[in-house]
Enzyme design. Sequence first.
Site, mmCIF file in Angstrom:
data_model
loop_
_atom_site.group_PDB
_atom_site.id
_atom_site.type_symbol
_atom_site.label_atom_id
_atom_site.label_comp_id
_atom_site.label_asym_id
_atom_site.label_seq_id
_atom_site.Cartn_x
_atom_site.Cartn_y
_atom_site.Cartn_z
ATOM 1 N N ASP A 45 0.842 -1.115 -0.181
ATOM 2 C CA ASP A 45 0.133 -0.063 0.028
ATOM 3 C C ASP A 45 0.879 1.153 0.151
ATOM 4 O O ASP A 45 2.148 1.234 0.061
ATOM 5 C CB ASP A 45 -1.071 0.012 1.148
ATOM 6 C CG ASP A 45 -0.011 0.034 2.557
ATOM 7 O OD1 ASP A 45 1.033 0.075 2.383
ATOM 8 O OD2 ASP A 45 -0.988 0.038 3.571
ATOM 9 N N SER A 46 0.452 2.299 -0.141
ATOM 10 C CA SER A 46 1.195 3.771 -0.111
ATOM 11 C C SER A 46 1.574 4.171 1.000
ATOM 12 O O SER A 46 2.465 5.169 0.981
ATOM 13 C CB SER A 46 0.391 4.692 -0.995
ATOM 14 O OG SER A 46 -0.719 5.123 -0.256
ATOM 15 N N GLY A 47 0.846 3.763 2.027
ATOM 16 C CA GLY A 47 1.158 4.430 3.271
ATOM 17 C C GLY A 47 0.272 5.186 3.951
ATOM 18 O O GLY A 47 0.273 5.954 4.959
ATOM 19 N N GLY A 48 -0.693 5.722 2.824
ATOM 20 C CA GLY A 48 -1.497 6.710 3.043
ATOM 21 C C GLY A 48 -2.678 6.422 4.170
ATOM 22 O O GLY A 48 -2.800 7.166 5.095
ATOM 23 N N PHE A 49 -3.255 5.283 4.050
ATOM 24 C CA PHE A 49 -4.162 4.834 5.058
ATOM 25 C C PHE A 49 -3.643 5.150 6.538
ATOM 26 O O PHE A 49 -4.149 5.255 7.470
ATOM 27 C CB PHE A 49 -4.848 3.431 4.703
ATOM 28 C CG PHE A 49 -5.774 2.984 5.536
ATOM 29 C CD1 PHE A 49 -6.895 3.287 5.833
ATOM 30 C CD2 PHE A 49 -5.490 2.125 7.036
ATOM 31 C CE1 PHE A 49 -8.006 2.852 6.631
ATOM 32 C CE2 PHE A 49 -6.446 1.499 7.708
ATOM 33 C CZ PHE A 49 -7.686 2.136 7.802
ATOM 34 N N CYS B 33 -12.902 -29.199 6.881
ATOM 35 C CA CYS B 33 -11.752 -28.226 6.493
ATOM 36 C C CYS B 33 -10.729 -29.037 6.003
ATOM 37 O O CYS B 33 -10.217 -29.836 6.757
ATOM 38 C CB CYS B 33 -11.632 -27.431 7.357
ATOM 39 S SG CYS B 33 -10.251 -26.056 7.151
ATOM 40 N N ASP C 240 -2.789 8.482 -1.221
ATOM 41 C CA ASP C 240 -4.092 9.033 -1.360
ATOM 42 C C ASP C 240 -4.592 9.476 0.297
ATOM 43 O O ASP C 240 -3.900 9.157 1.043
ATOM 44 C CB ASP C 240 -5.177 7.821 -1.623
ATOM 45 C CG ASP C 240 -5.160 6.832 -0.807
ATOM 46 O OD1 ASP C 240 -4.158 6.411 -0.112
ATOM 47 O OD2 ASP C 240 -6.285 5.940 -0.762
ATOM 48 N N CYS D 182 -7.480 -27.801 5.988
ATOM 49 C CA CYS D 182 -6.135 -27.113 6.551
ATOM 50 C C CYS D 182 -5.404 -28.047 7.480
ATOM 51 O O CYS D 182 -5.929 -29.086 8.110
ATOM 52 C CB CYS D 182 -6.713 -25.763 7.121
ATOM 53 S SG CYS D 182 -7.131 -25.755 8.875
ATOM 54 N N GLN E 68 -11.615 7.143 -4.299
ATOM 55 C CA GLN E 68 -11.857 7.647 -3.044
ATOM 56 C C GLN E 68 -13.205 8.257 -3.234
ATOM 57 O O GLN E 68 -13.841 8.151 -4.200
ATOM 58 C CB GLN E 68 -11.018 8.393 -2.308
ATOM 59 C CG GLN E 68 -9.734 7.770 -1.679
ATOM 60 C CD GLN E 68 -9.833 7.007 -0.491
ATOM 61 O OE1 GLN E 68 -11.353 7.143 0.269
ATOM 62 N NE2 GLN E 68 -9.000 6.126 -0.261
ATOM 63 N N CYS F 18 -6.987 -28.383 10.885
ATOM 64 C CA CYS F 18 -8.124 -29.284 11.181
ATOM 65 C C CYS F 18 -7.743 -30.686 10.969
ATOM 66 O O CYS F 18 -8.735 -31.652 11.235
ATOM 67 C CB CYS F 18 -9.164 -28.791 10.180
ATOM 68 S SG CYS F 18 -9.835 -27.132 10.746
ATOM 69 N N HIS G 259 -5.764 -22.008 10.077
ATOM 70 C CA HIS G 259 -6.974 -22.185 9.953
ATOM 71 C C HIS G 259 -7.944 -20.945 9.091
ATOM 72 O O HIS G 259 -8.525 -21.067 7.792
ATOM 73 C CB HIS G 259 -8.043 -22.670 10.982
ATOM 74 C CG HIS G 259 -9.618 -22.770 10.599
ATOM 75 N ND1 HIS G 259 -9.886 -23.938 9.988
ATOM 76 C CD2 HIS G 259 -10.453 -21.932 10.852
ATOM 77 C CE1 HIS G 259 -11.308 -23.509 9.941
ATOM 78 N NE2 HIS G 259 -11.620 -22.540 10.141
ATOM 79 N N ASP H 244 -7.717 -7.592 0.414
ATOM 80 C CA ASP H 244 -6.799 -7.867 1.341
ATOM 81 C C ASP H 244 -7.426 -7.474 2.636
ATOM 82 O O ASP H 244 -8.170 -6.533 2.858
ATOM 83 C CB ASP H 244 -5.696 -6.850 1.125
ATOM 84 C CG ASP H 244 -5.654 -5.475 1.756
ATOM 85 O OD1 ASP H 244 -6.494 -4.690 1.296
ATOM 86 O OD2 ASP H 244 -5.262 -5.215 2.912
HETATM 87 ZN ZN LIG Z 1 -9.334 -25.563 9.119
#
Ligand SMILES: [Zn+2]
Length: 389
Positions: free
Chosen positions: A95-99, A305, A149, A307, A190, A310, A336, A267
Site C-alpha cells: 500500500d502507499s502508506g496513506g491509510f 476443512c 491517497d 487445512c 475515494q 483441522c 485455519h 486484502d
Molecule cells: Zn481448518
Amino acid sequence: MAETFDFTLLQTDTGSRARLGRFRTPHGDVHTPAFAPVGTQATVKALDPRDLHELGAELILANTYHLYLRPGADVVAEMGGLHAFMGWDGPILTDSGGFQVFSLAENRKVSDEGVVFGSHVDGSRHTFTPEMAVGVQEQLGADIIMCFDECPEPHDRAYNEEALARTHAWAARCRAAQRRTDQALFGIVQGGVFPDLRQASAEFLVGLDFPGYAIGGLSVGESKAQMHAMLDVVTPLLPEGKPRYLMGVGAPEDLLEGVARGIDLFDCVLPTRLARNAALFTHQGRINIRNAQYARDPAPVEEGCGCYTCRTFSRAYLRHLFKAGEILAARLATIHNVHFLLQLARDMRAAIAEDCFGAFKDEFLAGYPIIPHEVRAANRERRAQSLGR
Ligand SMILES: [Zn+2]
C-alpha cells in the site's frame, strides 16, 4: 509495462458482475477473485512463506508506512528488496502508506504538497509526499504498488470534497514520479459514501490510465448497504480489462458481495487478527475457541476443512493452547483462518467458471450469520482505542 503485467478476463458470470481472471506479475500469476493475506511488517503474523505456499496464497500485502519507519526502505533495498528480505518469491503488493498516515500517525498536518506526521513508534517527524510514497515503494520493490491517497472520515461531505481533489492531484503526481517499469501502479478511488464523488473519482483516475484500480475508504465505519451502493457506482465505470481491488475488506460476506459487484482482489488483516484472538471462521459463522464448550470437543475446528490445523488437531487441543498462552495457538488458528478465506476465493472462482456464482453466494450466506453493523462498529472503536495492528 505491457509485457510484464497482463490481466486476462477469463470468464464473466451471467447472473452477476462476478469475473474470473488472471493477473500476470513478474513474480507469478494471481488468479482472481483473490484474497491477499496481510504481512504488515513483511511477515504474515505467525506464518512463514512455506506455510503461505502450502495454503495456496498467491499474493500477499506489506505495509509501506510500517516498513519505511522500521527497518527503513533503504535497509530493505540493501537486502535485495522485499521478496529477498522476507523470503517470499510470489507476488507482493505494498500500500502507499496513506491509510496508516491517516489512521496511526500522530500530529498530522496535511497540505497539497503532502503530509507531515509523527511516527507512532517513536514520535519522530516525517514527511510523505506522493513522489516519496512512490520512491519508497520502488525501494521496497513489490509487484503492485499504490498511489498515495488521503483517507477521510467517510461521512464528512466537505472534507471528502477537499481530500478528493488532493487525492486526484496526488495520483497524477504518483504516475509522473514512477521510474521502475517492473511495478504496476494502481490508482485509488475515494469519495466517502457520496455516489457523485465516487463517480467523479473513478472517471478522473480512469483518465490517467492505470494498470489497475483500487477502491479505498470503505469498510471504515459505513454500513454494508453503503459499501455495496458505492461498489455499484464505481465498478461499472472501471475498464473491463484491468484488475479491481477493494482495499482492507476481508469478511467472508464482504468478499461474496464484492465479487458479485465485479471486484477481483481483496486484502485484510481480519483472518490473522481474529485468529490471534481465538476467533475462527466456520461456514456456520465465527466461533471463539476459548469457550468452555470446546474443552472436551474432539472435532476439528470445522468438519471437512482441508487445512493442516483441522486435519491434525481437535478443538479441545486448540482451546488448551490458547488457555495456556502457547505461541502455537496463534499459528494453528491463523493457518485455519487464512485457509478459510483462500478456500472461499477458490470456491468463488470455481463457481464463476461453472456460471453459478449467484447460487453459490446464496447458499453460503444462508448458513453464515453476519455480525450486525453496531457490533462491528463497537469492535472497531475498541481496536482504535488500543491502537490495532
Ligand atoms: Zn481448518
